[in-house]
Design a protein around this motif. Sequence first.
Motif, mmCIF file in Angstrom:
data_model
loop_
_atom_site.group_PDB
_atom_site.id
_atom_site.type_symbol
_atom_site.label_atom_id
_atom_site.label_comp_id
_atom_site.label_asym_id
_atom_site.label_seq_id
_atom_site.Cartn_x
_atom_site.Cartn_y
_atom_site.Cartn_z
ATOM 1 N N GLY A 1 0.825 -1.211 0.000
ATOM 2 C CA GLY A 1 0.000 0.000 0.000
ATOM 3 C C GLY A 1 0.854 1.254 0.000
ATOM 4 N N MET A 2 1.915 1.239 0.821
ATOM 5 C CA MET A 2 2.812 2.392 0.905
ATOM 6 C C MET A 2 3.495 2.656 -0.432
ATOM 7 S SD MET A 2 2.880 3.999 3.766
ATOM 8 C CE MET A 2 4.449 4.836 3.830
ATOM 9 N N LEU A 3 3.946 1.573 -1.100
ATOM 10 C CA LEU A 3 4.659 1.747 -2.369
ATOM 11 C C LEU A 3 3.740 2.351 -3.435
ATOM 12 C CD1 LEU A 3 6.917 -1.446 -2.604
ATOM 13 C CD2 LEU A 3 7.633 0.919 -2.268
ATOM 14 N N VAL A 4 2.509 1.845 -3.496
ATOM 15 C CA VAL A 4 1.555 2.366 -4.489
ATOM 16 C C VAL A 4 1.287 3.847 -4.210
ATOM 17 C CG1 VAL A 4 -0.823 2.229 -5.300
ATOM 18 C CG2 VAL A 4 0.486 0.128 -4.938
ATOM 19 N N LEU A 5 1.016 4.173 -2.951
ATOM 20 C CA LEU A 5 0.736 5.567 -2.586
ATOM 21 C C LEU A 5 1.932 6.471 -2.880
ATOM 22 C CD1 LEU A 5 -1.225 5.491 0.787
ATOM 23 C CD2 LEU A 5 -1.955 6.481 -1.378
ATOM 24 N N LEU A 6 3.128 5.954 -2.515
ATOM 25 C CA LEU A 6 4.355 6.727 -2.731
ATOM 26 C C LEU A 6 4.560 6.994 -4.224
ATOM 27 C CD1 LEU A 6 6.647 7.816 -0.921
ATOM 28 C CD2 LEU A 6 7.965 5.800 -1.572
ATOM 29 N N GLY A 7 4.340 5.969 -5.028
ATOM 30 C CA GLY A 7 4.487 6.113 -6.483
ATOM 31 C C GLY A 7 3.561 7.191 -7.016
ATOM 32 N N VAL B 1 2.189 9.687 -5.307
ATOM 33 C CA VAL B 1 2.593 11.017 -4.805
ATOM 34 C C VAL B 1 3.784 11.552 -5.602
ATOM 35 C CG1 VAL B 1 3.611 12.221 -2.812
ATOM 36 C CG2 VAL B 1 1.682 10.690 -2.481
ATOM 37 N N VAL B 2 4.765 10.672 -5.870
ATOM 38 C CA VAL B 2 5.955 11.090 -6.629
ATOM 39 C C VAL B 2 5.550 11.549 -8.027
ATOM 40 C CG1 VAL B 2 8.064 10.231 -7.749
ATOM 41 C CG2 VAL B 2 7.616 9.699 -5.347
ATOM 42 N N TYR B 3 4.658 10.793 -8.632
ATOM 43 C CA TYR B 3 4.209 11.139 -9.995
ATOM 44 C C TYR B 3 3.494 12.492 -9.977
ATOM 45 C CZ TYR B 3 1.405 11.053 -14.239
ATOM 46 O OH TYR B 3 0.810 11.387 -15.412
ATOM 47 N N ALA B 4 2.551 12.637 -9.011
ATOM 48 C CA ALA B 4 1.776 13.885 -8.926
ATOM 49 C C ALA B 4 2.693 15.079 -8.659
ATOM 50 C CB ALA B 4 0.729 13.760 -7.823
ATOM 51 N N TYR B 5 3.710 14.840 -7.841
ATOM 52 C CA TYR B 5 4.660 15.892 -7.484
ATOM 53 C C TYR B 5 5.513 16.273 -8.700
ATOM 54 C CZ TYR B 5 7.353 18.394 -3.905
ATOM 55 O OH TYR B 5 7.926 19.350 -3.123
ATOM 56 N N ALA B 6 5.939 15.250 -9.442
ATOM 57 C CA ALA B 6 6.834 15.477 -10.594
ATOM 58 C C ALA B 6 6.150 16.305 -11.679
ATOM 59 C CB ALA B 6 7.310 14.136 -11.156
ATOM 60 N N ILE B 7 4.852 16.095 -11.864
ATOM 61 C CA ILE B 7 4.170 16.825 -12.960
ATOM 62 C C ILE B 7 3.565 18.148 -12.494
ATOM 63 C CG2 ILE B 7 3.646 14.718 -14.287
ATOM 64 C CD1 ILE B 7 0.746 14.969 -13.215
ATOM 65 N N ASP B 8 3.730 18.441 -11.203
ATOM 66 C CA ASP B 8 3.172 19.696 -10.674
ATOM 67 C C ASP B 8 4.107 20.855 -11.033
ATOM 68 O OD1 ASP B 8 2.132 21.775 -9.288
ATOM 69 O OD2 ASP B 8 1.938 20.724 -7.368
ATOM 70 N N GLU B 9 3.633 21.741 -11.899
ATOM 71 C CA GLU B 9 4.511 22.817 -12.392
ATOM 72 C C GLU B 9 4.694 23.951 -11.381
ATOM 73 O OE1 GLU B 9 2.804 23.906 -16.104
ATOM 74 O OE2 GLU B 9 3.472 22.064 -17.096
ATOM 75 N N VAL C 1 13.298 22.034 -5.228
ATOM 76 C CA VAL C 1 12.490 21.348 -4.215
ATOM 77 C C VAL C 1 12.167 19.934 -4.685
ATOM 78 C CG1 VAL C 1 10.324 21.412 -2.904
ATOM 79 C CG2 VAL C 1 11.523 23.539 -3.450
ATOM 80 N N LYS C 2 11.874 19.821 -5.973
ATOM 81 C CA LYS C 2 11.570 18.499 -6.525
ATOM 82 C C LYS C 2 12.765 17.561 -6.377
ATOM 83 C CE LYS C 2 8.038 19.537 -9.977
ATOM 84 N NZ LYS C 2 7.720 19.645 -11.395
ATOM 85 N N LEU C 3 13.970 18.109 -6.666
ATOM 86 C CA LEU C 3 15.183 17.277 -6.567
ATOM 87 C C LEU C 3 15.433 16.847 -5.122
ATOM 88 C CD1 LEU C 3 17.604 19.045 -9.079
ATOM 89 C CD2 LEU C 3 16.512 16.807 -9.318
ATOM 90 N N ALA C 4 15.206 17.777 -4.182
ATOM 91 C CA ALA C 4 15.392 17.438 -2.765
ATOM 92 C C ALA C 4 14.414 16.343 -2.351
ATOM 93 C CB ALA C 4 15.177 18.682 -1.904
ATOM 94 N N ALA C 5 13.170 16.476 -2.800
ATOM 95 C CA ALA C 5 12.152 15.466 -2.476
ATOM 96 C C ALA C 5 12.534 14.125 -3.090
ATOM 97 C CB ALA C 5 10.791 15.921 -2.995
#
Lengths: 145, 165
Positions: free
Chosen positions: A87-93, A95-103, A109-113
Amino acid sequence: MIKCDQIDELLSGYLDGELTQDKRQLVETHIDQCELCQAAYEDIEKIRLSVGALSLTEMTNEEWKKMMNDTSVQTSRGFGWLAFIAGMLVLLGYVVYAYAIDESVELGVKLAALALVVGLFGLFLSVLRQRFIARKTDKYKDVEI
Amino acid sequence: MPKPEDMLNQLAQIGPSGHALALQILGNREDAADAVQDALCTVLDRRSFDPSRGEFRAWFLTIVRNRCVDLLRRRSRWCSETVEAMVADTTDPLAAVALDEIAGILQKELMLLDAAQREILVLRDYLGLSYGEVATVLSVPSGTVMSRLHRARMALSLRMKRYDE
């Protein structure tokens, strides 16, 4: 003669054979001469005997052995952890995707995350590897009770 | 380091002791079974025992007790509430008959002591642990055991005297 309030808890130590020789003699001498402390000693002796004779559990040895051999007890935690990690891996994936495409978020900040996520994943893998090695060399796994 | 077979053989012998302790601390059969099962999982997870911790039985009982304390903290009902509920709940005829007997009365009065007194009486007088082992299980200095145990015995003795009259 030593006073009764100085004897007090030593009576239990005397009853249980947990006193030093000096204190044991002190108590022996006192209760030989003091009816009150003699009676108190008999009271706690009676309590110890009575409590020792109680039946305070309804669990038999057979029920316990059954519980020990119940594989569901041993595997339920494993299953729980597996479901939690999946569950954690799916959620993390996600969140990472949503974060990466957030302009609206800056690249720094993205690189630090990203570094944070990669670091956590690396730690997780190292723990997993350790657990795997421990399981392979587990000398207890085939022991039957 | 003891052999794994030895450790599991010892564990096989002491489960009911753990259950007796848990039952006295928690005052509830289901919770006691949960605590013992949790302790069993912990032991099976670790699968090792360090003899420098003392006797295996004391170590196992320490784990059981810690689980009991965790359960009580989580459910925020330390001692009196559950115990009084349990004692009041002995409504079935067989339990009532048992309570008429001395052992039944003693068991009831034991349950009405506070949890700290119950657990020390169970550890020493019921399970026969040494003062050193009791200190290990309760995580208190060994010097504390004798005074705490004596107070518990006197408290129970005082309660039982009411039935002598």
